[in-house]
Design an enzyme around this catalytic site. Structure first.
Site, PDB file in Angstrom:
ATOM      1  N   SER A   2       2.954 -27.768  73.032  1.00  0.00           N
ATOM      2  CA  SER A   2       2.607 -28.839  73.969  1.00  0.00           C
ATOM      3  C   SER A   2       2.065 -28.316  75.301  1.00  0.00           C
ATOM      4  CB  SER A   2       3.827 -29.745  74.164  1.00  0.00           C
ATOM      5  OG  SER A   2       3.484 -30.919  74.849  1.00  0.00           O
ATOM      6  N   ASP A  16      -2.758 -32.574  77.981  1.00  0.00           N
ATOM      7  CA  ASP A  16      -2.008 -31.323  77.848  1.00  0.00           C
ATOM      8  C   ASP A  16      -2.459 -30.603  76.581  1.00  0.00           C
ATOM      9  OD1 ASP A  16      -0.831 -33.028  76.015  1.00  0.00           O
ATOM     10  OD2 ASP A  16       1.187 -32.218  76.291  1.00  0.00           O
ATOM     11  N   ASP A  70      -1.510 -30.178  73.500  1.00  0.00           N
ATOM     12  CA  ASP A  70      -1.608 -30.803  72.177  1.00  0.00           C
ATOM     13  C   ASP A  70      -2.060 -32.257  72.244  1.00  0.00           C
ATOM     14  OD1 ASP A  70       0.801 -31.800  73.230  1.00  0.00           O
ATOM     15  OD2 ASP A  70       1.742 -31.938  71.260  1.00  0.00           O
ATOM     16  N   ASP A 123      -0.860 -35.032  73.727  1.00  0.00           N
ATOM     17  CA  ASP A 123      -0.008 -36.227  73.699  1.00  0.00           C
ATOM     18  C   ASP A 123       0.357 -36.739  75.096  1.00  0.00           C
ATOM     19  OD1 ASP A 123       1.875 -34.330  74.456  1.00  0.00           O
ATOM     20  OD2 ASP A 123       3.268 -34.720  72.801  1.00  0.00           O
TER      21      ASP A 123
END
Length: 450
Positions: A103, A243, A245, A247
């Protein structure tokens, strides 16, 4: 309590705490648990994707090997966002999806997170079942041979299906809006140009050239200061920062002010409420949301429901109570009308749609949320739970809350990973917030501090 799984999957330093060997075991154990109830007449199918970290391919190969070894058909998505995986599970009617990402963390870290057939993150009981297999003295999972082994198929069209889904969540294009977009050198990097061009925005990009090591490196939703400069220099109407990834989403208004998850939730919630589309007129927040958000929600005829920190807790509350909007200050925004997990690009598109539909500037839409000054003090303590039964600490908290008289907030919570007690205060002025936080921290230190 789970041993390997944190609040967002298994995570650690790649090749050390999260090794290829561990990824292989997770592939076997996770694959088995998530597909054991699949239709016996057809081979179970699992989607696998990763972000742009240098360790991603290494872990991907090991994870996929583990899945193949228990007879699973793997659809490989390559580099794509976490919410894309959750969405494509349903499109493909797959048994599960697995994302390799840490993440918003630096490139040295990586993680593996699982989604069930419904596209939601796994419940604790399922994670515990996977962990029990990992900790078993011997591997007793099936080892099929010959035609019983799994196969891998590339699924490049998955990205197009996902971007088309995003584009169809709004009634019209976004022509007339100028936006600067920060891809964090992560999973959204290859999607941004396609989506924002299709929506006919005037867009510029930054941090969309990943090299395996620069993901989240001074860029993205945790470092929006570069995007602020980009917005001001380009004269954009707004900026969007994702960010690693994809999400999370943090925005920047036309004046260079950072619009965090609290303000985004308010803007989307207020718009939906005025259209009669905010279920139960309620926004789901976490305990870390600023008191300024709650005051704005109440002043505009809405309500809030509060959960512990973590987007999975927000999702659980939304599912259980039937709400359709929630999120975190950090930029995880969940909009159940379209998706069942936090999606940075979806959030950004919805935010721009509100701007287009209302004709208002982002600064104007965010103005009702007056963020209160906040101070967080981390204290090393002997016992993270001792504050709950310590009379002097409780008295100090009560005294501060009475002085605040509703115009501020105290939150005391233990760290989930370290021997720390976090004391957070919000108040109307910097002077007051410093006074209150230091007042409580001093008592905590004298009573249970190390």
């Amino acid at each position: 309590m789970t041993k390997y799984f944190g609040t967002d999957g298994v995570r650690g330093v790649a090749n050390l705490e999260l090794s290829p060997e561990m990824a292989f075991k997770l592939g076997r154990a996770g694959g088995y648990v998530l597909t054991k109830h699949a239709d016996k007449n057809q081979r179970p199918k699992v989607l696998v994707a990763r972000d742009t970290r240098i360790s991603g391919q290494m872990l991907e190969q090991s994870l996929i090997s583990g899945l193949l070894s228990v007879g699973i058909e793997v659809l490989s998505l390559g580099v794509i966002t976490t919410p894309a995986v959750a969405y494509l599970i349903k499109v493909q009617e797959a048994s599960a999806g697995i994302m390799i990402s840490a993440s918003h963390n630096p490139a040295i870290y990586n993680g593996i997170k699982f989604f069930g057939a419904d596209g939601y993150k796994l419940p604790d009981a399922t994670e515990e079942e996977i962990e029990a297999i990992l900790d078993a003295p011997e591997d007793i999972l099936p080892r099929p041979e010959g035609e019983g082994l799994g196969t891998v198929e590339e699924y490049p069209e998955g990205a197009l299906k996902y971007t088309q889904f995003l584009e169809h969540t709004i009634p019209d294009d976004l022509e007339g809006l100028k936006v600067a977009v920060d891809g964090a050198n992560g999973s959204t990097s290859g999607l941004i140009s396609r989506v924002f061009a299709d929506l006919e925005t005037d867009f510029t990009t930054t941090a969309t050239h990943p090299n395996g090591l620069n993901i989240n490196d001074g860029v993205g939703s945790t470092h929006p200061e570069n995007l602020v400069k980009k917005v001001l220099e380009s004269g954009a109407d707004m900026g969007l920062a994702f960010d690693g990834d994809g999400d999370r989403c943090i925005a920047v208004d036309e004046l260079g002010n950072i619009i965090d998850g609290d303000k985004i939730m308010f803007i989307l919630g207020h718009y939906l409420s005025e259209k009669g589309r905010l279920k139960q007129d309620t926004i789901v927040t976490t305990v870390m949301s600023n008191i300024g958000l709650y005051k704005a929600i109440e002043a505009n005829g809405m309500k809030s429901a509060q959960t512990d920190v973590g987007d999975r807790h927000v999702v659980e509350e939304m599912r259980e109570k039937g709400f359709n909007l929630g999120g975190e200050q950090s930029g995880h925004i969940i909009i159940f009308d379209y998706h069942n997990t936090g999606d940075g690009m979806l959030t950004g598109i919805q935010l721009m749609n509100v701007m287009k539909q209302t004709g208002k500037k982002l600064s104007e839409l965010a103005a009702p949320v007056q963020t209160y000054p906040q101070k967080l003090v981390n204290l090393t303590v002997k016992d993270k739970d001792a504050w709950l039964t310590n009379d002097k600490i409780q008295a100090a908290i009560d005294t501060v809350e009475k002085e605040m008289n509703g115009d501020g907030r105290v939150l005391v919570r233990p760290s989930g990973t370290e021997p720390l007690l976090r004391v957070m205060c919000e108040a109307a002025t910097e002077e007051k917030v410093n006074q209150y936080a230091d007042q409580i921290a001093a008592v905590v230190q004298s009573e249970i501090g190390e």
